[in-house]
Design a protein around this motif. Structure first.
Motif, short mmCIF file in Angstrom:
data_model
loop_
_atom_site.label_atom_id
_atom_site.label_comp_id
_atom_site.label_asym_id
_atom_site.label_seq_id
_atom_site.Cartn_x
_atom_site.Cartn_y
_atom_site.Cartn_z
N ALA A 16 46.14 16.19 37.49
CA ALA A 16 45.89 14.93 36.77
C ALA A 16 46.55 14.96 35.39
O ALA A 16 47.07 13.93 34.91
N ALA A 17 46.54 16.12 34.74
CA ALA A 17 47.20 16.24 33.44
C ALA A 17 48.71 16.12 33.58
O ALA A 17 49.37 15.45 32.77
N LEU A 18 49.27 16.75 34.60
CA LEU A 18 50.71 16.64 34.84
C LEU A 18 51.12 15.19 35.11
O LEU A 18 52.21 14.76 34.73
N ALA A 19 50.23 14.44 35.75
CA ALA A 19 50.53 13.04 36.08
C ALA A 19 50.60 12.15 34.85
O ALA A 19 51.01 10.99 34.95
N MET A 20 50.21 12.67 33.68
CA MET A 20 50.37 11.91 32.44
C MET A 20 51.85 11.82 32.06
O MET A 20 52.23 10.99 31.22
N ASN A 21 52.67 12.67 32.64
CA ASN A 21 54.12 12.57 32.48
C ASN A 21 54.61 11.52 33.48
O ASN A 21 54.56 11.73 34.69
N ALA A 22 55.05 10.38 32.98
CA ALA A 22 55.38 9.24 33.84
C ALA A 22 56.49 9.57 34.84
O ALA A 22 56.44 9.14 36.01
N LYS A 23 57.50 10.33 34.41
CA LYS A 23 58.59 10.67 35.32
C LYS A 23 58.09 11.56 36.45
O LYS A 23 58.48 11.37 37.62
N PHE A 24 57.24 12.49 36.12
CA PHE A 24 56.66 13.36 37.14
C PHE A 24 55.79 12.55 38.09
O PHE A 24 55.89 12.69 39.32
N ARG A 25 54.96 11.69 37.54
CA ARG A 25 54.06 10.87 38.37
C ARG A 25 54.86 10.00 39.33
O ARG A 25 54.51 9.89 40.52
N ASP A 26 55.93 9.42 38.87
CA ASP A 26 56.75 8.57 39.74
C ASP A 26 57.36 9.38 40.88
O ASP A 26 57.42 8.91 42.04
N LYS A 27 57.80 10.58 40.58
CA LYS A 27 58.41 11.40 41.63
C LYS A 27 57.39 11.75 42.72
O LYS A 27 57.72 11.76 43.90
N VAL A 28 56.16 12.06 42.28
CA VAL A 28 55.15 12.50 43.24
C VAL A 28 54.50 11.31 43.96
O VAL A 28 54.32 11.34 45.17
N VAL A 29 54.16 10.26 43.21
CA VAL A 29 53.43 9.13 43.79
C VAL A 29 54.38 8.15 44.48
O VAL A 29 54.17 7.78 45.63
N LYS A 30 55.43 7.73 43.78
CA LYS A 30 56.32 6.72 44.33
C LYS A 30 57.35 7.31 45.30
O LYS A 30 57.60 6.75 46.37
N ASP A 31 57.95 8.43 44.90
CA ASP A 31 58.99 9.03 45.73
C ASP A 31 58.45 9.99 46.77
O ASP A 31 59.21 10.49 47.61
N LYS A 32 57.14 10.27 46.69
CA LYS A 32 56.45 11.12 47.68
C LYS A 32 57.00 12.55 47.73
O LYS A 32 56.99 13.19 48.78
N LEU A 33 57.48 13.04 46.60
CA LEU A 33 57.96 14.42 46.56
C LEU A 33 56.80 15.39 46.42
O LEU A 33 55.77 15.06 45.82
N GLU A 34 56.96 16.59 46.95
CA GLU A 34 55.99 17.64 46.67
C GLU A 34 56.04 17.96 45.18
O GLU A 34 57.08 17.83 44.53
N ILE A 35 54.90 18.38 44.66
CA ILE A 35 54.83 18.69 43.23
C ILE A 35 55.92 19.66 42.82
O ILE A 35 56.57 19.48 41.78
N GLU A 36 56.14 20.69 43.63
CA GLU A 36 57.11 21.72 43.27
C GLU A 36 58.55 21.21 43.28
O GLU A 36 59.44 21.87 42.72
#
Length: 300
Positions: free
Chosen positions: A129-149
């Protein structure tokens, strides 16, 4: 005073499931799709909550602190630092307080281990949840469906707390769940630590008492195929850099020195004889490490 309840009753409503970790036992990655801008200053916690957190060396204070922090985090989602505290607090409850309750009896320890797994998972969730405060990271994981790593390249110095403690909690969760899960997640550990090293290089300084150096030491010590001599060298190097950081001495003794009674005792007796307040910012955590050192010596 905050009333203790299970973390998930409070937190789950604010999270959405975006992926599932496969192989071994799975855990769900829970990251909010809420577009909340990260605060540029740390949160100011209520005085009673601040006191509970400061006294986290006491299990009941820590449990109550976690409930209060969860409530605060949901009401004030802009504070990534509070989410990191929740990650670290859940980790400490499992790695410290619950670890101290383990007896070595399989039947007795089963319930403790089940609870530990839950709190490690909660720690991972709050760091995500803290990492998701980074908007670019959040977009990659939520919108682009990438694995966190696969999305770590957009993380920077402001994310290293959440990045490192996610690794620490996921590693302990995986080890406690079982060897197959641990093996399946090894590449994830490497990805997170490698990114942490890159961020350290960009910052021009090491993170949290040589955290990545400790990773290299522990990974060699605990892996069946690890270089044990290298592990010892790296542990000694980490101790030389931060002699009053107790956790590295406890880890070194537990993972590498049980067959060498003199060295085992030397490391743990140092922990017991020195002051937890030598590192005032983590004094509570140091006290817990002293209790772990005493348990290991008592079991010798």
């Amino acid at each position: 005073m905050y009333q203790t309840k299970h973390w998930s009753k409070i937190a789950m409503a604010a999270l959405v499931l975006v992926s599932v970790v496969a192989c071994g036992k799975s855990r769900q990655v829970k990251i909010s799709d809420s577009n909340v801008e990260r605060a540029t200053t740390p949160a100011k916690l209520p005085a009673d909550l601040e006191k509970l957190w400061k006294n986290r060396q006491n299990e009941q204070d820590l449990r109550q602190a976690l409930v209060g922090l969860e409530k605060f985090a949901l009401e004030n989602p802009q504070y990534a630092d509070v989410k990191v505290l929740l990650c670290r607090g859940n980790y400490l409850l499992s790695d410290g307080h619950l670890w101290l309750k383990l007896t070595g009896d399989a039947e007795t320890d089963e319930k403790v281990k089940e609870e530990s797994i839950q709190f490690y998972d909660a720690a991972v969730t709050w760091c995500e949840a803290a990492l998701a405060m980074n908007a670019k990271f959040r977009d990659k994981v939520v919108k682009d469906k990438l694995e966190i790593e696969k999305a770590l390249d957009v993380l920077g110095p402001q994310d290293i707390d959440a990045l490192y403690w996610r690794y620490a909690a996921l590693a302990k969760w995986s080890r406690m769940v079982g060897f197959t899960t641990l093996l399946s997640n090894r590449s994830k550990f490497s990805a997170m630590i490698n990114r942490a090293k890159e961020i350290e290089k960009a910052m021009g300084k090491e993170y949290f008492y040589s955290a990545t150096l400790r990773y290299d030491a522990a990974s060699n010590a605990l892996s069946p195929t690890g270089d044990k001599k290298l592990a010892d060298k790296l542990f000694e190097e980490a101790i030389a850099k931060h002699p009053n950081y107790f956790a590295v001495r406890v880890l070194y003794a537990e993972s590498r020195l049980k067959g060498n009674e003199d060295k085992f005792k030397k490391q743990l007796e140092f922990v017991l004889k020195n002051k937890a307040a030598s590192l005032p910012e983590i004094e509570a955590d140091q006290i817990v490490e002293q209790r772990k050192a005493k348990k290991l010596l008592d079991e010798l």
